[in-house]
Design an enzyme around this catalytic site. Structure first.
Site, PDB file in Angstrom:
ATOM      1  N   ASP A   8       0.805  -1.219   0.000  1.00 22.53           N
ATOM      2  CA  ASP A   8       0.000   0.000   0.000  1.00 22.53           C
ATOM      3  C   ASP A   8       0.844   1.278   0.000  1.00 22.53           C
ATOM      4  O   ASP A   8       1.587   1.538   0.948  1.00 22.53           O
ATOM      5  CB  ASP A   8      -0.899   0.029   1.238  1.00 22.53           C
ATOM      6  CG  ASP A   8      -1.853  -1.145   1.311  1.00 22.53           C
ATOM      7  OD1 ASP A   8      -3.060  -0.912   1.461  1.00 22.53           O
ATOM      8  OD2 ASP A   8      -1.389  -2.301   1.228  1.00 22.53           O
ATOM      9  N   GLU A  39      -4.677   2.438  -3.115  1.00 23.27           N
ATOM     10  CA  GLU A  39      -5.923   2.966  -2.564  1.00 23.27           C
ATOM     11  C   GLU A  39      -5.720   4.045  -1.501  1.00 23.27           C
ATOM     12  O   GLU A  39      -6.665   4.733  -1.139  1.00 23.27           O
ATOM     13  CB  GLU A  39      -6.765   1.833  -1.965  1.00 23.27           C
ATOM     14  CG  GLU A  39      -6.136   1.144  -0.775  1.00 23.27           C
ATOM     15  CD  GLU A  39      -7.116   0.910   0.358  1.00 23.27           C
ATOM     16  OE1 GLU A  39      -8.325   0.948   0.126  1.00 23.27           O
ATOM     17  OE2 GLU A  39      -6.641   0.711   1.488  1.00 23.27           O
ATOM     18  N   ASN A  40      -4.476   4.208  -1.013  1.00 23.64           N
ATOM     19  CA  ASN A  40      -4.159   5.270  -0.053  1.00 23.64           C
ATOM     20  C   ASN A  40      -3.173   6.280  -0.636  1.00 23.64           C
ATOM     21  O   ASN A  40      -2.538   7.013   0.112  1.00 23.64           O
ATOM     22  CB  ASN A  40      -3.551   4.666   1.221  1.00 23.64           C
ATOM     23  CG  ASN A  40      -4.594   4.064   2.136  1.00 23.64           C
ATOM     24  OD1 ASN A  40      -5.473   4.763   2.633  1.00 23.64           O
ATOM     25  ND2 ASN A  40      -4.501   2.765   2.363  1.00 23.64           N
ATOM     26  N   ASN A  67     -10.599  -0.965   0.403  1.00 19.20           N
ATOM     27  CA  ASN A  67     -11.761  -0.355   1.052  1.00 19.20           C
ATOM     28  C   ASN A  67     -11.803   1.164   0.897  1.00 19.20           C
ATOM     29  O   ASN A  67     -12.844   1.783   1.139  1.00 19.20           O
ATOM     30  CB  ASN A  67     -11.809  -0.721   2.542  1.00 19.20           C
ATOM     31  CG  ASN A  67     -10.538  -0.381   3.287  1.00 19.20           C
ATOM     32  OD1 ASN A  67      -9.452  -0.813   2.898  1.00 19.20           O
ATOM     33  ND2 ASN A  67     -10.658   0.374   4.354  1.00 19.20           N
ATOM     34  N   HIS A  68     -10.700   1.792   0.463  1.00 16.54           N
ATOM     35  CA  HIS A  68     -10.696   3.242   0.229  1.00 16.54           C
ATOM     36  C   HIS A  68     -10.767   3.589  -1.256  1.00 16.54           C
ATOM     37  O   HIS A  68     -10.596   4.748  -1.631  1.00 16.54           O
ATOM     38  CB  HIS A  68      -9.452   3.885   0.841  1.00 16.54           C
ATOM     39  CG  HIS A  68      -9.386   3.801   2.333  1.00 16.54           C
ATOM     40  ND1 HIS A  68     -10.421   4.204   3.149  1.00 16.54           N
ATOM     41  CD2 HIS A  68      -8.407   3.349   3.164  1.00 16.54           C
ATOM     42  CE1 HIS A  68     -10.081   4.012   4.412  1.00 16.54           C
ATOM     43  NE2 HIS A  68      -8.867   3.491   4.440  1.00 16.54           N
ATOM     44  N   HIS A 149      -7.103  -7.710  -0.644  1.00 20.38           N
ATOM     45  CA  HIS A 149      -7.051  -6.621   0.319  1.00 20.38           C
ATOM     46  C   HIS A 149      -7.943  -6.997   1.510  1.00 20.38           C
ATOM     47  O   HIS A 149      -9.169  -6.875   1.438  1.00 20.38           O
ATOM     48  CB  HIS A 149      -7.554  -5.331  -0.352  1.00 20.38           C
ATOM     49  CG  HIS A 149      -7.172  -4.080   0.369  1.00 20.38           C
ATOM     50  ND1 HIS A 149      -5.925  -3.510   0.258  1.00 20.38           N
ATOM     51  CD2 HIS A 149      -7.872  -3.280   1.205  1.00 20.38           C
ATOM     52  CE1 HIS A 149      -5.875  -2.412   0.975  1.00 20.38           C
ATOM     53  NE2 HIS A 149      -7.041  -2.252   1.575  1.00 20.38           N
ATOM     54  N   HIS A 174      -3.431  -4.304   2.804  1.00 20.98           N
ATOM     55  CA  HIS A 174      -4.347  -3.636   3.729  1.00 20.98           C
ATOM     56  C   HIS A 174      -3.769  -3.357   5.110  1.00 20.98           C
ATOM     57  O   HIS A 174      -3.987  -2.281   5.655  1.00 20.98           O
ATOM     58  CB  HIS A 174      -5.664  -4.393   3.890  1.00 20.98           C
ATOM     59  CG  HIS A 174      -6.606  -3.755   4.875  1.00 20.98           C
ATOM     60  ND1 HIS A 174      -7.183  -2.522   4.652  1.00 20.98           N
ATOM     61  CD2 HIS A 174      -7.073  -4.165   6.095  1.00 20.98           C
ATOM     62  CE1 HIS A 174      -7.964  -2.210   5.673  1.00 20.98           C
ATOM     63  NE2 HIS A 174      -7.902  -3.181   6.560  1.00 20.98           N
ATOM     64  N   HIS A 176      -0.706  -2.889   6.064  1.00 18.33           N
ATOM     65  CA  HIS A 176       0.480  -2.026   6.016  1.00 18.33           C
ATOM     66  C   HIS A 176       1.649  -2.595   6.816  1.00 18.33           C
ATOM     67  O   HIS A 176       2.608  -1.875   7.104  1.00 18.33           O
ATOM     68  CB  HIS A 176       0.171  -0.607   6.526  1.00 18.33           C
ATOM     69  CG  HIS A 176      -0.785   0.150   5.679  1.00 18.33           C
ATOM     70  ND1 HIS A 176      -0.762   1.535   5.579  1.00 18.33           N
ATOM     71  CD2 HIS A 176      -1.814  -0.240   4.893  1.00 18.33           C
ATOM     72  CE1 HIS A 176      -1.737   1.945   4.782  1.00 18.33           C
ATOM     73  NE2 HIS A 176      -2.385   0.866   4.351  1.00 18.33           N
TER      74      HIS A 176
END
Length: 256
Positions: A8, A39-40, A67-68, A149, A174, A176
């Protein structure tokens, strides 16, 4: 062929660090295809067209999500125009933009990339096991890579074993936090529970530690700001036999 999967990427800090390290890594390790979870990648979490384009221009071939993925609405149209920006395939097809899988044409062979999200402790989505069955059938590629994820280690392990023999490589994202369990499963699937994070080392998942502490201690809303300082890029290399679609070697890395 050698496939690089990157953990991530967190905010501008992580994006810049990736750009500073990726070209040399791809050259030294003779990487054919690079996948990164983005996603982040936008500050404040989520992904924007600009952060996605930054990752692509830095040498990432396929961006996966989680999820983001839909946190930033300005990226919704970009999902429809960029086939190599994925979101988890077990989101509802009728209500969410984009796709959960793609075939990357490498000339002599094609690689299928699948993005899935867990249901334990995250979102109540379509069962990732059945979604994986469906997407594998749709792709029909000999070489297939999965980014799962998910929060729960057990869910990741279970899906990895479930897909062994049907996909070439499986990496989790997810949390991290890079796990030290890289391996080749019995039927030839390269595996790691979580590949880790690209961002600031002295942080809580990329966020300033004092802010995360306040959130957990005081139970009140906190605006998460990214931590600054020395960074790391967690990643894994899957060396895949093009004839069999099986992983021959797995190499876990932490680039500083």
């Amino acid at each position: 062929m050698r496939i690089l999967a990157i953990g991530d990427v967190v905010g501008t800090v992580g994006c810049r660090f990736l750009r500073s390290k990726l070209p040399a890594l791809k050259k030294s390790e003779r990487i054919d295809l690079t996948i990164a979870n983005g996603e982040n990648s936008a500050d404040g979490n989520g992904i924007t067209p600009s952060s996605a384009e930054y990752l692509f221009s830095s040498g990432v071939d396929v961006i996966t999500g989680g999820n983001h993925s839909f946190r930033r609405r300005e990226c919704y149209p970009f999902y429809e125009t960029s086939p190599f920006l994925l979101r988890p395939g077990n989101y509802p097809e009728s209500t969410t933009p984009g796709s959960g899988c793609v075939v990357y044409d490498m000339g002599r062979y094609q690689v299928g990339i699948i993005n899935l999200m867990g249901c334990m402790f995250i979102e109540n989505l379509e069962d990732p096991f059945r979604t994986a069955d469906r997407l594998i059938r749709e792709l029909g590629t000999k070489i297939t890579v999965v980014d799962f994820h998910a929060e729960a280690t057990a869910e990741k392990r279970a899906l990895g074993f479930y897909l062994d023999g049907r996909v070439s490589a499986f990496f989790g994202t997810h949390t991290h936090v890079q796990t030290a369990d890289e391996q080749i499963l019995e039927k030839g699937c390269g595996y790691i529970t979580d590949v880790g994070m690209t961002g600031t080392i002295s942080s809580v998942l990329g966020v300033k530690p004092e802010l995360a502490i306040s959130k957990f201690r005081d139970k009140l809303p906190v605006r998460f700001d990214l931590a600054e300082g020395e960074c790391r890029m967690d990643c894994i290399i899957f060396d895949i036999d093009e004839k069999t679609g099986r992983t021959a070697e797995v190499k876990r890395l932490c680039i500083r």
